[in-house]
Scaffold this active site. Structure first.
Site, PDB file in Angstrom:
ATOM      1  N   CYS A   1       5.748   4.604   9.024  1.00  0.00           N
ATOM      2  CA  CYS A   1       6.410   3.971   7.869  1.00  0.00           C
ATOM      3  C   CYS A   1       7.837   4.428   7.618  1.00  0.00           C
ATOM      4  O   CYS A   1       8.757   3.619   7.665  1.00  0.00           O
ATOM      5  CB  CYS A   1       5.584   4.212   6.613  1.00  0.00           C
ATOM      6  SG  CYS A   1       4.064   3.281   6.598  1.00  0.00           S
TER       7      CYS A   1
ATOM      8  N   LYS B   1       1.915  14.151  12.080  1.00  0.00           N
ATOM      9  CA  LYS B   1       1.609  15.146  11.047  1.00  0.00           C
ATOM     10  C   LYS B   1       0.153  15.578  11.233  1.00  0.00           C
ATOM     11  O   LYS B   1      -0.514  15.132  12.169  1.00  0.00           O
ATOM     12  CB  LYS B   1       1.848  14.575   9.641  1.00  0.00           C
ATOM     13  CG  LYS B   1       0.945  13.404   9.283  1.00  0.00           C
ATOM     14  CD  LYS B   1       1.072  13.031   7.812  1.00  0.00           C
ATOM     15  CE  LYS B   1       0.052  11.970   7.466  1.00  0.00           C
ATOM     16  NZ  LYS B   1       0.077  11.555   6.084  1.00  0.00           N
TER      17      LYS B   1
ATOM     18  N   GLU C   1       0.862  -1.200   0.000  1.00  0.00           N
ATOM     19  CA  GLU C   1       0.000   0.000   0.000  1.00  0.00           C
ATOM     20  C   GLU C   1       0.888   1.236   0.000  1.00  0.00           C
ATOM     21  O   GLU C   1       2.001   1.212   0.517  1.00  0.00           O
ATOM     22  CB  GLU C   1      -0.942  -0.024   1.208  1.00  0.00           C
ATOM     23  CG  GLU C   1      -0.278  -0.209   2.563  1.00  0.00           C
ATOM     24  CD  GLU C   1       0.315   1.036   3.151  1.00  0.00           C
ATOM     25  OE1 GLU C   1      -0.171   2.119   2.789  1.00  0.00           O
ATOM     26  OE2 GLU C   1       1.262   0.938   3.945  1.00  0.00           O
ATOM     27  N   PHE C   2       0.362   2.297  -0.588  1.00  0.00           N
ATOM     28  CA  PHE C   2       1.097   3.561  -0.632  1.00  0.00           C
ATOM     29  C   PHE C   2       0.234   4.680  -0.068  1.00  0.00           C
ATOM     30  O   PHE C   2       0.334   5.826  -0.476  1.00  0.00           O
ATOM     31  CB  PHE C   2       1.507   3.878  -2.075  1.00  0.00           C
ATOM     32  CG  PHE C   2       2.360   2.803  -2.696  1.00  0.00           C
ATOM     33  CD1 PHE C   2       3.728   2.760  -2.461  1.00  0.00           C
ATOM     34  CD2 PHE C   2       1.794   1.804  -3.480  1.00  0.00           C
ATOM     35  CE1 PHE C   2       4.519   1.759  -3.018  1.00  0.00           C
ATOM     36  CE2 PHE C   2       2.568   0.801  -4.037  1.00  0.00           C
ATOM     37  CZ  PHE C   2       3.939   0.772  -3.808  1.00  0.00           C
TER      38      PHE C   2
HETATM   39  C1  UDX Z   1       3.904   7.387   4.199  1.00  0.00           C
HETATM   40  C2  UDX Z   1       3.937   7.247   2.656  1.00  0.00           C
HETATM   41  O1  UDX Z   1       3.642   8.514   2.056  1.00  0.00           O
HETATM   42  C3  UDX Z   1       2.965   6.194   2.204  1.00  0.00           C
HETATM   43  O2  UDX Z   1       3.084   6.015   0.797  1.00  0.00           O
HETATM   44  C4  UDX Z   1       3.285   4.884   2.925  1.00  0.00           C
HETATM   45  O3  UDX Z   1       2.421   3.888   2.547  1.00  0.00           O
HETATM   46  C5  UDX Z   1       3.231   5.080   4.429  1.00  0.00           C
HETATM   47  O4  UDX Z   1       4.137   6.116   4.779  1.00  0.00           O
HETATM   48  P1  UDX Z   1       2.419   8.567   6.041  1.00  0.00           P
HETATM   49  O5  UDX Z   1       3.304   7.919   7.044  1.00  0.00           O
HETATM   50  O6  UDX Z   1       0.951   8.562   6.282  1.00  0.00           O
HETATM   51  O7  UDX Z   1       2.644   7.912   4.588  1.00  0.00           O
HETATM   52  O8  UDX Z   1       2.885  10.092   5.962  1.00  0.00           O
HETATM   53  P2  UDX Z   1       3.394  11.119   4.858  1.00  0.00           P
HETATM   54  O9  UDX Z   1       2.319  12.051   4.499  1.00  0.00           O
HETATM   55  O10 UDX Z   1       4.103  10.444   3.763  1.00  0.00           O
HETATM   56  O11 UDX Z   1       4.445  11.936   5.741  1.00  0.00           O
HETATM   57  C6  UDX Z   1       5.510  11.274   6.439  1.00  0.00           C
HETATM   58  C7  UDX Z   1       6.277  12.255   7.278  1.00  0.00           C
HETATM   59  O12 UDX Z   1       7.056  13.124   6.464  1.00  0.00           O
HETATM   60  C8  UDX Z   1       5.434  13.162   8.158  1.00  0.00           C
HETATM   61  O13 UDX Z   1       6.061  13.269   9.420  1.00  0.00           O
HETATM   62  C9  UDX Z   1       5.431  14.490   7.434  1.00  0.00           C
HETATM   63  O14 UDX Z   1       5.248  15.580   8.305  1.00  0.00           O
HETATM   64  C10 UDX Z   1       6.819  14.479   6.817  1.00  0.00           C
HETATM   65  N1  UDX Z   1       6.953  15.288   5.591  1.00  0.00           N
HETATM   66  C11 UDX Z   1       6.232  14.942   4.479  1.00  0.00           C
HETATM   67  C12 UDX Z   1       7.826  16.369   5.555  1.00  0.00           C
HETATM   68  O15 UDX Z   1       8.493  16.692   6.556  1.00  0.00           O
HETATM   69  N2  UDX Z   1       7.964  17.069   4.393  1.00  0.00           N
HETATM   70  C13 UDX Z   1       7.267  16.760   3.259  1.00  0.00           C
HETATM   71  O16 UDX Z   1       7.457  17.448   2.241  1.00  0.00           O
HETATM   72  C14 UDX Z   1       6.365  15.660   3.308  1.00  0.00           C
END
Ligand code: UDX
Length: 404
Positions: free
Chosen positions: A245, A305, A138-139
């Site tokens: 993740c 987040k 899953e993504f």
């Molecule tokens: C992530 C992947 O995007 C998803 O494809 C996978 O299946 C699970 O892990 P998620 O953990 O829900 O999803 O969060 P995501 O929105 O990807 O953000 C991850 C972290 O990176 C957060 O702490 C967010 O604040 C941080 N982030 C994200 C940044 O600091 N900068 C960015 O530009 C994007």
């Protein structure tokens, strides 16, 4: 079609609800009896936008139990159980156990692994259980998991005889990558590691911007993002990545590669850049607070987040712990998380939190935090996620902006 889902966390419950919404009959299994009781009573055990609508409107198509027996007549069973990282190494115990339990009650179905597992895991489980195993990573992002599942950028399906998985996800009309189990397993890790690398990259550029008068990482990132080869996504500098993740998957990938004699230097650097983000923010906050003789800080956003209540690997939580260790008095406000943390009081509104504090730290990207722009605050504001208009404050610091 009757479809089983084992593991009813963020991934499993969203998968189950979306598939029910597309008229499949769902049998959901989780070993956590309290979670099952909540689901039976119509309560959603976790915060995910739109999930409760999906669950309530499809209640008649969904059965939940802590007993695998309800998977008896399923044609396919998704495995969505955790694959934690223990001492840097992936622990596939829960995924293996789930598959063995499925095989015990139904040897006539196809097991579809959604959990993130290192290459070779599906084949190993196939050998151990004798069951057909499809890898279908899953993504989905927490906070937009429903729309990510309804309309993913791509569907990755690995293994042999994958028609059943193709049929299940046909409604998405997304591009399908049909491949081996090993490629499917690796696509997931490579994707997460790449996204994490983008974040650490821009965070290093942010550090550089902080030393250049006139520089601002937001503008640098915007200017880069217009280049279609780079793309604007995951180039937001801040407090570093957290969640269930990226931290565990990058660690697991590095260890897995090392065991095969391969050094993933970029991923290792990504991890160490990320590990320094909280310390960096704390040093800046601490210095500014000491200069102004202030002690009371409020932190807006405590989950990893926005749009989630998930505290797993939350950098905001690490920040609160560090500030608290330095002796600061802390209160928090998070729109999705309302529990209390040790030594930290959770406020019921942004207003109350900000009114009490002598300084404000923004640690997650919730839109509603922009409300403080209208409060005409003279208190120091530390915008660690760069969501505010700095010009609305008299004493503002944001990640990746030069300040004397
Ligand atoms: C992530 C992947 O995007 C998803 O494809 C996978 O299946 C699970 O892990 P998620 O953990 O829900 O999803 O969060 P995501 O929105 O990807 O953000 C991850 C972290 O990176 C957060 O702490 C967010 O604040 C941080 N982030 C994200 C940044 O600091 N900068 C960015 O530009 C994007």
């Amino acid at each position: 079609m009757k479809i089983g889902v084992v593991g009813l966390g963020y991934v499993g419950l969203v998968t189950a609800s979306v598939l029910a919404d597309h008229k499949n009959e769902i049998a959901g299994v989780d070993i956590d009896n309290r979670r099952i009781e909540k689901l039976k009573a119509g309560t959603v055990p976790l915060f995910e936008p739109h999930l409760s609508d999906y669950l309530s409107r499809n209640g008649d198509l969904m059965t939940f139990s802590d007993n695998y027996q309800i998977l008896e007549n399923c044609r396919a069973v998704f495995v969505c159980t955790p694959s934690p990282t223990m001492n840097g190494r992936i622990d596939t115990r829960y995924v293996e156990e789930s598959c063995a339990n499925i095989a015990r009650v139904n040897d006539n179905c196809t097991i579809i692994i959604k959990s993130t597992v290192v290459p070779g895991t599906a084949k190993m489980i196939k050998r151990n259980t004798g069951m057909p195993i499809i890898s279908n990573p899953e993504f989905t992002r927490e906070g937009s998991a429903i729309s990510d599942t309804e309309k993913p950028d791509r569907v990755v399906i690995g293994g042999e005889n994958t028609e059943i998985a193709e049929k299940i996800w046909q409604f998405t009309r997304s591009p399908v990558v049909k491949t081996t189990n090993e490629n499917a397993e690796l696509i997931k890790y490579a994707s997460n590691a790449f996204l994490a690398t983008k974040i650490s990259f821009i965070n290093e550029i942010a550090n550089l911007c902080e030393r250049i008068p006139g520089a601002d990482v937001e503008t640098v990132s915007k200017g880069m993002g217009y280049d279609r080869r780079i793309a604007p996504y995951f180039l937001k500098a801040g407090l570093g990545y957290g969640g269930s993740c990226f931290p565990k998957d990058t660690e697991a990938l590095v260890t897995y590669a090392r065991e095969l004699g391969v050094s993933l230097l970029l991923v290792e650097a990504t991890i160490s850049v990320n590990a320094k983000r909280v310390r960096h923010a704390v040093e800046i906050i601490d210095l500014a607070m000491r200069k102004r003789s202030l002690l009371k800080v409020c932190v807006l956003g405590i989950a990893f987040k926005n749009n989630t209540d998930d505290l797993r690997e939350s950098r905001a939580l690490d920040l609160v712990r560090e500030l608290s260790r330095l002796g600061y008095e802390i209160r928090i406000y998070d729109p999705a998380f309302s529990g209390n943390l040790i030594n930290v009081e959770a406020c019921e509104s942004i207003e109350k939190c900000v009114e009490w504090a002598e300084a404000i730290v923004v640690a997650a990207e919730w839109n509603q935090f922009r409300l403080i722009e209208k409060m005409q605050l003279s208190k120091p504001v530390f915008d660690l996620r760069r969501i505010l208009d700095g010009a609305s404050f008299t004493d503002y610091w944001g990640t990746g902006i030069w300040k004397e």
